[in-house]
Structures are given as C-alpha cells and as structure tokens.
Motif scaffolding. Sequence first.
Motif, PDB file in Angstrom:
ATOM      1  N   ILE A 227       0.331  -1.366   0.076  1.00  7.65           N
ATOM      2  CA  ILE A 227      -0.083  -0.078   0.054  1.00  7.65           C
ATOM      3  C   ILE A 227       1.211   1.200   0.085  1.00  7.65           C
ATOM      4  CG2 ILE A 227      -1.617   1.673   0.776  1.00  7.65           C
ATOM      5  CD1 ILE A 227      -3.196  -1.089   2.014  1.00  7.65           C
ATOM      6  N   LEU A 228       0.632   2.407  -0.861  1.00  7.97           N
ATOM      7  CA  LEU A 228       1.463   3.136  -0.934  1.00  7.97           C
ATOM      8  C   LEU A 228       0.076   4.233  -0.616  1.00  7.97           C
ATOM      9  CD1 LEU A 228       4.017   4.942  -1.706  1.00  7.97           C
ATOM     10  CD2 LEU A 228       3.192   5.105  -4.484  1.00  7.97           C
ATOM     11  N   LEU A 242      -1.123  -1.845  -4.285  1.00  4.26           N
ATOM     12  CA  LEU A 242       0.051  -2.064  -5.328  1.00  4.26           C
ATOM     13  C   LEU A 242       0.089  -3.285  -4.936  1.00  4.26           C
ATOM     14  CD1 LEU A 242       2.125   0.227  -4.607  1.00  4.26           C
ATOM     15  CD2 LEU A 242       0.896   0.581  -7.289  1.00  4.26           C
ATOM     16  N   PHE A 243       0.211  -4.386  -6.355  1.00  6.89           N
ATOM     17  CA  PHE A 243       0.712  -5.978  -6.846  1.00  6.89           C
ATOM     18  C   PHE A 243       1.872  -5.429  -7.434  1.00  6.89           C
ATOM     19  CE2 PHE A 243      -3.948  -6.951  -7.118  1.00  6.89           C
ATOM     20  CZ  PHE A 243      -4.318  -6.980  -5.451  1.00  6.89           C
ATOM     21  N   TYR A 244       2.894  -6.662  -7.564  1.00  4.90           N
ATOM     22  CA  TYR A 244       4.229  -6.852  -8.213  1.00  4.90           C
ATOM     23  C   TYR A 244       4.069  -7.893  -8.144  1.00  4.90           C
ATOM     24  CZ  TYR A 244       5.362  -2.654  -5.292  1.00  4.90           C
ATOM     25  OH  TYR A 244       5.194  -1.293  -5.386  1.00  4.90           O
ATOM     26  N   PHE A 245       4.389  -8.406  -9.193  1.00  2.00           N
ATOM     27  CA  PHE A 245       4.597  -9.956 -10.464  1.00  2.00           C
ATOM     28  C   PHE A 245       5.922  -9.889 -11.543  1.00  2.00           C
ATOM     29  CE2 PHE A 245       2.995 -12.886 -14.105  1.00  2.00           C
ATOM     30  CZ  PHE A 245       3.033 -14.123 -12.972  1.00  2.00           C
ATOM     31  N   VAL A 249       4.636  -3.696 -12.085  1.00  2.00           N
ATOM     32  CA  VAL A 249       4.318  -2.806 -11.565  1.00  2.00           C
ATOM     33  C   VAL A 249       2.164  -2.585 -11.750  1.00  2.00           C
ATOM     34  CG1 VAL A 249       5.210  -1.067 -11.466  1.00  2.00           C
ATOM     35  CG2 VAL A 249       3.495  -1.597  -9.486  1.00  2.00           C
ATOM     36  N   LEU A 250       1.265  -3.255 -10.096  1.00  2.00           N
ATOM     37  CA  LEU A 250       0.091  -3.223 -10.701  1.00  2.00           C
ATOM     38  C   LEU A 250      -0.584  -2.029 -10.092  1.00  2.00           C
ATOM     39  CD1 LEU A 250       1.286  -6.648 -11.287  1.00  2.00           C
ATOM     40  CD2 LEU A 250      -1.003  -6.156 -12.823  1.00  2.00           C
ATOM     41  N   PRO A 251      -0.685  -0.476  -9.987  1.00  2.00           N
ATOM     42  CA  PRO A 251      -1.994  -0.002  -8.873  1.00  2.00           C
ATOM     43  C   PRO A 251      -3.416  -0.810  -9.268  1.00  2.00           C
ATOM     44  CG  PRO A 251      -0.997   1.653 -10.794  1.00  2.00           C
ATOM     45  CD  PRO A 251      -0.132  -0.137 -10.669  1.00  2.00           C
TER      46      PRO A 251
END
Length: 359
Positions: A227-228, A242-245, A249-251
Amino acid sequence: MHEASLAPVPAQSSTAIAVRSLQGHEHARWDAFVDTCPEATFFHRAGWQTIMEQGFQHDSYFLYAEQEGCIAGVLPLAHLRSRLFGSSLVSLPFCVYGGGAGGGAAVRQALDSAALALARRLGVGHLEYRWREVPENMDASWLQKPLYATFRRPLSPDAEQNLLAIPRKQRAVVRKAIAAGLHSAIDYDIDRFYPIYAASVHRLGTPVFARRHFALLRTVFGGACEILTVYHGQQPQASVLLFYFRDEVLPYYGGGNVVARSTGANDFMYWEAMRRACARGYRLFDFGRSKLGTGAFDFKKNWGFTPQPLPYAYQLVRAKVLPLVNPLNPKYALFIRAWRRLPLPLANLLGPHIVRQLG
C-alpha cells in the motif's frame, strides 16, 4: 476447493494430458509454473483460490493440465452465484486478467473442454475467460464483446526519463504536486487506505469491498501486495494498493479524498508508484483496465498509455444472450445515483454483500 472429477484427455501427440484440480498442498508447484509461464499474470497465482473461497465464499475450480508429471497449463476458475445477476463460471472474478495460460493447442483444448463440461455440470448461464491477449487459433465458438481496454507500458531504468514520457500537460500536474510538497510512504496496514478508498468508490456510486478483503490480500500475497499513501504534511490524501509480479507493478485499488483532485494527489500517487517501482528494478507499469468511453479510460490515455483492447470471451451455457453487468448499462443508472446518496457508513455496511455478487 472442489474436485472437478476430471479424467485424462487424449492429446494430439503421443503424450497423454491429464486435467486435474489444484489441491491445497500444490500451491507452490502451481506458482512455480506461473512464475515462468509467459502468458500467465498475477491473477493466475494460486493465492486467488484462497481469495475466492475465504474472501468471497465462491467455490473455486483451479484446473491444471499435466503431461509427463509436469504442469503444462493452468486455468483458474470460480463459480459466481448471484440472485441479482445469475450464475457464471469465470476466470477470474474480481480480476482483470484470466483464462488459460501455458501449453500448446492440445493443452488448451483439454483445459477448455474440462471447463465447459464443468460449466454444464454446474448449470451456469455462461463461461467467461478474461484473456489479456487472444490465444493463437482461438475456437470460433467463443463470443466476444468490446468493453474494456488495458494500459501497459515499459518503464525506463531512469526515473527522469519516465517523467518525461508523460505528456506535457499531465506532467505539469505531477510537477505541481511535487512542488507543493506532496510525499508518499509505504503503509504496513490498511487503516489509512481503506477509508480513502471506500469514500472514493462511494462518490462513484460503486459498492465497496469489505475491509477484510484487503487484509486477506495482504496476508495471502505478502510482499507482492503493498500500500502506497500520498500525504500533504501529515494528512493522507490518496492511497493505492499495488501488486507486483515478476518485473511488473500493478496499481489495482486506488482512490483519493475530496481534496486530492485539486492538489494533484491522485496523479502524484501514480507517479510515485512508477518512481518507486523503477528504483526497485521493475520494468513494466500496468495501469489496469478501464471501460471504453469512461473518464478512467481518458485519464490513462492522458498519461501517454496506448489502450490495448481486452478480448474477454464467453461461452453461453444456459443463457441465451451475453450478460451486460456493468455500470454503463442504463438500467443501473438509477441504482448508481441512489447509492451515492446513501450515508457512507451505511454504504460501507451494505456494499460488501452486493459487490461479492458482481465479480
């Protein structure tokens, strides 16, 4: 998790294909395949099985094709049952991407056949795949309707180059927010994020997810979910989960308070997501999907992202026509206006019971 009672499927080669249902002890094996499969996305991760079942109480059917003892393709599915909107088997509800990932034509055919047989057994209205890209040699029996586009763009290793890649007018908003002293921080709980997000979607006339949904996402995906939050002084103005894969990066869930638009906090929030991701070595920014013809669609185009139509596809099972469950459907306009007028505490109480049926 439900056993799909699936049998081996004859392959178009000498190697037999068996379609199986993911079991709890196989999550690491599934994710090891997803991490290296070019077609796979964050939404193919095994953790979504937990989200579907524990978070939304939807039966899940995460299918994989196995050849010579190895996973050759995966297809995550969940059974969405709604008194308001009917029944469907979807890959994957509450996710922007889905469908099968991996394998050649024989593997895809085996997974598709198993999914369609399952859809018929469950008696759903339709089977839905949320493909990000059309597979090669797609079966002509799949129906499609243009509704969404996604916005993806590579990130430069240099933050200044990423800023310069934003069109001039939008870049000026970001620079103004920087000059005004806005700053960001990573939050390790959802206490600041959730009130901002809930109020933001309420202003849009959209039911909100339960607070526990976001807590469960943090628990299931750990460091791949962050969370940002953007502040002016000590006042939080915007926040995004946010997701990271892999290198992306996917907001995914974001919102701002009533002053965020005037201060540029929403714009600064996405810039900070880019800047921080770049500094940590991520190389692709996925701005997510938006409905064609909406303000969110135009907002992302204004950042210099090129829309890529999403080829969602459907197989009718019991339904006679494709469903039209989205806010652009005129019959939902009255509901949206009424929802905006609800007191926020009441909307937050009722919202999770409605949103779990939407998918």
